[in-house]
Motif scaffolding. Structure first.
Motif, PDB file in Angstrom:
ATOM      1  N   HIS A 220       0.781  -1.246   0.000  1.00 45.63           N
ATOM      2  CA  HIS A 220       0.000   0.000   0.000  1.00 45.63           C
ATOM      3  C   HIS A 220       0.812   1.295   0.000  1.00 45.63           C
ATOM      4  CE1 HIS A 220      -3.418  -2.554   0.506  1.00 45.63           C
ATOM      5  NE2 HIS A 220      -3.040  -2.979   1.697  1.00 45.63           N
ATOM      6  N   TYR A 221       2.095   1.225   0.369  1.00 46.37           N
ATOM      7  CA  TYR A 221       2.988   2.391   0.311  1.00 46.37           C
ATOM      8  C   TYR A 221       2.482   3.603   1.095  1.00 46.37           C
ATOM      9  CZ  TYR A 221       5.609  -0.284  -3.006  1.00 46.37           C
ATOM     10  OH  TYR A 221       6.348  -1.272  -3.577  1.00 46.37           O
ATOM     11  N   VAL A 222       2.057   3.367   2.322  1.00 44.68           N
ATOM     12  CA  VAL A 222       1.622   4.478   3.180  1.00 44.68           C
ATOM     13  C   VAL A 222       2.869   5.127   3.795  1.00 44.68           C
ATOM     14  CG1 VAL A 222       0.177   5.163   5.130  1.00 44.68           C
ATOM     15  CG2 VAL A 222      -0.513   3.242   3.676  1.00 44.68           C
ATOM     16  N   GLU A 223       2.891   6.443   3.812  1.00 45.33           N
ATOM     17  CA  GLU A 223       4.073   7.156   4.317  1.00 45.33           C
ATOM     18  C   GLU A 223       4.135   7.079   5.846  1.00 45.33           C
ATOM     19  OE1 GLU A 223       3.412  10.874   2.390  1.00 45.33           O
ATOM     20  OE2 GLU A 223       4.121  10.125   0.457  1.00 45.33           O
ATOM     21  N   MET A 224       5.291   6.684   6.354  1.00 45.26           N
ATOM     22  CA  MET A 224       5.490   6.512   7.794  1.00 45.26           C
ATOM     23  C   MET A 224       6.505   7.497   8.371  1.00 45.26           C
ATOM     24  SD  MET A 224       3.380   4.280   8.776  1.00 45.26           S
ATOM     25  CE  MET A 224       3.974   3.786  10.401  1.00 45.26           C
ATOM     26  N   GLY A 225       7.107   8.311   7.516  1.00 44.94           N
ATOM     27  CA  GLY A 225       8.059   9.289   8.013  1.00 44.94           C
ATOM     28  C   GLY A 225       8.565  10.190   6.907  1.00 44.94           C
ATOM     29  N   HIS A 226       8.978  11.400   7.308  1.00 39.97           N
ATOM     30  CA  HIS A 226       9.569  12.365   6.379  1.00 39.97           C
ATOM     31  C   HIS A 226      10.698  13.075   7.108  1.00 39.97           C
ATOM     32  CE1 HIS A 226       5.867  11.858   4.077  1.00 39.97           C
ATOM     33  NE2 HIS A 226       5.194  12.130   5.176  1.00 39.97           N
ATOM     34  N   SER A 227      11.707  13.509   6.347  1.00 38.97           N
ATOM     35  CA  SER A 227      12.768  14.321   6.952  1.00 38.97           C
ATOM     36  C   SER A 227      13.296  15.325   5.934  1.00 38.97           C
ATOM     37  CB  SER A 227      13.911  13.443   7.478  1.00 38.97           C
ATOM     38  OG  SER A 227      14.497  12.705   6.417  1.00 38.97           O
ATOM     39  N   GLN A 228      13.807  16.445   6.455  1.00 42.27           N
ATOM     40  CA  GLN A 228      14.336  17.537   5.619  1.00 42.27           C
ATOM     41  C   GLN A 228      15.611  18.079   6.251  1.00 42.27           C
ATOM     42  OE1 GLN A 228      11.204  20.456   5.627  1.00 42.27           O
ATOM     43  NE2 GLN A 228       9.863  19.275   4.302  1.00 42.27           N
ATOM     44  N   PRO A 229      16.543  18.614   5.432  1.00 39.88           N
ATOM     45  CA  PRO A 229      16.556  18.566   3.972  1.00 39.88           C
ATOM     46  C   PRO A 229      16.938  17.172   3.493  1.00 39.88           C
ATOM     47  CG  PRO A 229      18.577  19.577   4.778  1.00 39.88           C
ATOM     48  CD  PRO A 229      17.710  19.331   5.989  1.00 39.88           C
ATOM     49  N   THR A 230      16.851  16.951   2.192  1.00 46.44           N
ATOM     50  CA  THR A 230      17.224  15.638   1.663  1.00 46.44           C
ATOM     51  C   THR A 230      18.678  15.314   1.997  1.00 46.44           C
ATOM     52  OG1 THR A 230      17.402  14.256  -0.317  1.00 46.44           O
ATOM     53  CG2 THR A 230      17.871  16.608  -0.605  1.00 46.44           C
ATOM     54  N   ARG A 231      18.943  14.029   2.227  1.00 49.41           N
ATOM     55  CA  ARG A 231      20.311  13.602   2.503  1.00 49.41           C
ATOM     56  C   ARG A 231      21.009  13.092   1.236  1.00 49.41           C
ATOM     57  NH1 ARG A 231      19.984   9.876   7.741  1.00 49.41           N
ATOM     58  NH2 ARG A 231      17.931   9.308   6.918  1.00 49.41           N
ATOM     59  N   HIS A 232      20.340  13.238   0.084  1.00 46.46           N
ATOM     60  CA  HIS A 232      20.991  12.905  -1.185  1.00 46.46           C
ATOM     61  C   HIS A 232      22.003  13.987  -1.536  1.00 46.46           C
ATOM     62  CE1 HIS A 232      18.466   9.458  -2.049  1.00 46.46           C
ATOM     63  NE2 HIS A 232      17.408  10.174  -1.692  1.00 46.46           N
ATOM     64  N   ASN A 233      23.015  13.617  -2.309  1.00 46.18           N
ATOM     65  CA  ASN A 233      24.062  14.593  -2.630  1.00 46.18           C
ATOM     66  C   ASN A 233      23.544  15.698  -3.553  1.00 46.18           C
ATOM     67  OD1 ASN A 233      24.330  13.779  -5.413  1.00 46.18           O
ATOM     68  ND2 ASN A 233      25.614  12.070  -4.773  1.00 46.18           N
ATOM     69  N   LYS A 234      24.352  16.743  -3.725  1.00 43.99           N
ATOM     70  CA  LYS A 234      23.920  17.934  -4.474  1.00 43.99           C
ATOM     71  C   LYS A 234      23.577  17.600  -5.926  1.00 43.99           C
ATOM     72  CE  LYS A 234      25.070  22.727  -5.551  1.00 43.99           C
ATOM     73  NZ  LYS A 234      24.576  22.618  -6.937  1.00 43.99           N
ATOM     74  N   GLU A 235      24.332  16.714  -6.535  1.00 47.77           N
ATOM     75  CA  GLU A 235      24.069  16.364  -7.935  1.00 47.77           C
ATOM     76  C   GLU A 235      22.673  15.751  -8.084  1.00 47.77           C
ATOM     77  OE1 GLU A 235      25.814  13.514 -11.526  1.00 47.77           O
ATOM     78  OE2 GLU A 235      26.781  13.491  -9.557  1.00 47.77           O
ATOM     79  N   ILE A 236      22.345  14.824  -7.200  1.00 51.62           N
ATOM     80  CA  ILE A 236      21.020  14.192  -7.251  1.00 51.62           C
ATOM     81  C   ILE A 236      19.942  15.208  -6.883  1.00 51.62           C
ATOM     82  CG2 ILE A 236      19.533  12.430  -6.191  1.00 51.62           C
ATOM     83  CD1 ILE A 236      22.030  10.653  -5.976  1.00 51.62           C
ATOM     84  N   ALA A 237      20.183  16.020  -5.841  1.00 53.61           N
ATOM     85  CA  ALA A 237      19.209  17.035  -5.426  1.00 53.61           C
ATOM     86  C   ALA A 237      18.910  18.006  -6.561  1.00 53.61           C
ATOM     87  CB  ALA A 237      19.715  17.789  -4.198  1.00 53.61           C
ATOM     88  N   ASP A 238      19.943  18.384  -7.313  1.00 53.23           N
ATOM     89  CA  ASP A 238      19.749  19.301  -8.456  1.00 53.23           C
ATOM     90  C   ASP A 238      18.893  18.648  -9.539  1.00 53.23           C
ATOM     91  OD1 ASP A 238      21.220  21.258  -7.220  1.00 53.23           O
ATOM     92  OD2 ASP A 238      23.050  20.934  -8.383  1.00 53.23           O
ATOM     93  N   LYS A 239      19.111  17.344  -9.774  1.00 53.94           N
ATOM     94  CA  LYS A 239      18.310  16.628 -10.782  1.00 53.94           C
ATOM     95  C   LYS A 239      16.852  16.520 -10.330  1.00 53.94           C
ATOM     96  CE  LYS A 239      21.970  13.780 -12.850  1.00 53.94           C
ATOM     97  NZ  LYS A 239      22.593  12.437 -12.856  1.00 53.94           N
ATOM     98  N   ILE A 240      16.663  16.264  -9.033  1.00 51.79           N
ATOM     99  CA  ILE A 240      15.309  16.190  -8.462  1.00 51.79           C
ATOM    100  C   ILE A 240      14.588  17.527  -8.678  1.00 51.79           C
ATOM    101  CG2 ILE A 240      14.027  16.069  -6.279  1.00 51.79           C
ATOM    102  CD1 ILE A 240      16.265  14.079  -5.330  1.00 51.79           C
ATOM    103  N   SER A 241      15.273  18.629  -8.367  1.00 53.42           N
ATOM    104  CA  SER A 241      14.684  19.963  -8.531  1.00 53.42           C
ATOM    105  C   SER A 241      14.322  20.230  -9.986  1.00 53.42           C
ATOM    106  CB  SER A 241      15.655  21.038  -8.040  1.00 53.42           C
ATOM    107  OG  SER A 241      15.881  20.925  -6.654  1.00 53.42           O
ATOM    108  N   GLU A 242      15.213  19.828 -10.876  1.00 52.27           N
ATOM    109  CA  GLU A 242      15.015  20.024 -12.330  1.00 52.27           C
ATOM    110  C   GLU A 242      13.754  19.299 -12.809  1.00 52.27           C
ATOM    111  OE1 GLU A 242      17.763  18.508 -15.797  1.00 52.27           O
ATOM    112  OE2 GLU A 242      18.966  19.695 -14.391  1.00 52.27           O
ATOM    113  N   VAL A 243      13.601  18.030 -12.388  1.00 52.01           N
ATOM    114  CA  VAL A 243      12.438  17.229 -12.788  1.00 52.01           C
ATOM    115  C   VAL A 243      11.153  17.827 -12.210  1.00 52.01           C
ATOM    116  CG1 VAL A 243      11.328  14.966 -12.513  1.00 52.01           C
ATOM    117  CG2 VAL A 243      13.730  15.100 -13.153  1.00 52.01           C
TER     118      VAL A 243
END
Length: 398
Positions: A220-243
């Protein structure tokens, strides 16, 4: 004379917007079909007991009150009402085409595909025969979801695509959750999930924060937690923002918020779905202000009123929310809450389903019994604070 804002929805999800609008000195008109809704208990508001999807009645009420702006918070279906009122009264808001694309997953997928935005392989099906034909196209696990539901309702993952009983069960489970009767069958995307919290102002999409997610996983993929900011590196974070920005453009959001869910696959970030509204689960009401100092609720109210919001980040802290684990039964006792609240960095502990109430397995967002929110110097330490507080709390379900 105070400006008038109409807020669609009076549930716990919309309460932060209602309270913030009152705090801003606005005249607040609140719409909900439930006369006992918690948002109606806020002093000084004007109540309209109307369904948030009854477009003609909402337009009539909006004209009667001569509102200056309209919005909702954290729910999808009222977006079509927001768009209709914005058009009828020449207010700032999304148009009806964008509202459809943001609330119907099949139309959303088509718009994203047309805009060249990375998405999973998908099929829209309207009946069981079309469903049977669609599933033949998959050689990998797939997800079945209603075209127009929200809050993780009706989502089912078929891991073993050779199990015909499971394939059939997925459709039967999902179909009743679709108001329009359509179901989306899409390729299962493997990888960590994030959401992107954005605000568009005069056609420019600004990424305010990226949220890392934790879910129950299959089916069912129910969300059980969230955290900020992302712990992914800057390159991935930039791609996420772009998309996320490309998705906003494809859907047509020029003014207002969006909450874009993304899976980081081996081929790069791909869109799960996009809502033309603030994210729920306390993401934009609590976590974003704690991690950035940006009050997204206030910004959305200002955008709806045609004003320019303050979207500049004030700081860079970590924030997190974790939901309690549970199983089906009656909540017998909850101990240790006061000790947990004393832990440094704990900002809120909420019990949604308390002692004496029946709880179920976690199959949707609404079934979760409670949560803990924390702030610290970074995301990892904020998560650790949540887990420390939850370890103090003893929940007995019998």
């Amino acid at each position: 004379m105070s400006k008038k804002i109409m807020i669609l929805g009076a549930s716990i999800l919309q309460l932060p917007a209602i309270e913030k609008a009152k705090e801003m000195g606005l005249d607040v008109i609140v719409v909900d079909m439930n006369p006992e809704a918690i948002g109606f208990k806020v002093p000084g508001i004007k109540k309209e007991i109307i369904s948030t999807i009854d477009i003609p009645a909402i337009i009539e009420a909006a004209k009667r009150h001569q509102i200056d702006g309209i919005m909702t918070l954290a729910t999808d279906m009222p977006m079509r009402s927001v768009a209709a009122v914005a058009r009828e009264m020449n207010l700032v808001g999304i148009d009806e085409d964008t509202a459809l694309k943001a609330t119907n997953k099949a139309e959303m997928r088509k718009a994203l595909q047309l805009g060249g935005v990375p998405i999973p392989k998908f099929f829209k099906v309207s009946n069981e025969n079309e469903y049977k034909e669609a599933v033949k196209q998959f050689t990998v696990p797939f997800i079945v979801k209603p075209a127009d539901s929200s809050g993780s309702r009706g989502i089912f993952e078929v891991v073993d695509i050779t199990n015909q009983e499971l394939v059939k069960k997925a459709y039967e489970y999902c179909k009743p959750y679709s108001k329009v009767g359509d179901v989306v069958v899409e390729e299962y995307m493997l990888g960590p999930e994030v959401s992107v919290e954005t605000l568009a102002v005069d056609g420019v999409c600004h990424v305010i924060q990226i949220t890392d997610k934790l879910t129950t996983g299959a089916p069912h993929y129910v969300e059980m937690g969230h955290s900020q900011p992302t712990r992914h590196n800057k390159e991935i974070a930039d791609k996420i923002s772009e998309v996320a920005k490309a998705a906003n453009k494809a859907i047509g959001i020029k003014n207002g918020p969006s909450h874009t869910e993304i899976i980081i696959t081996s081929e790069g970030p791909k869109i799960v779905e996009l809502g033309a509204r603030l994210g729920g689960d306390n993401i934009t009401t609590h976590l974003v202000p704690l991690s950035t100092g940006v009050n997204m609720v206030e910004c959305c109210i200002e955008i709806a009123l045609g004003e320019k919001p303050d979207i500049e980040k004030k700081w860079n802290h970590g924030s997190a929310i974790r939901y309690f684990q549970q199983h089906a039964g009656i909540v017998g006792s909850i101990k240790g809450l006061e000790d947990a609240k004393k832990i440094e960095g704990i900002k809120q502990i909420s019990i949604v389903h308390g002692v004496g109430e029946e709880v179920t397995e976690i199959t949707s967002s609404g079934s979760r019994m409670g949560f803990v929110i924390a702030q610290d110097k970074n995301a990892a330490s904020a998560i650790a604070k949540c887990e420390k507080a939850m370890a103090e709390i003893d929940i007995n379900i019998r």
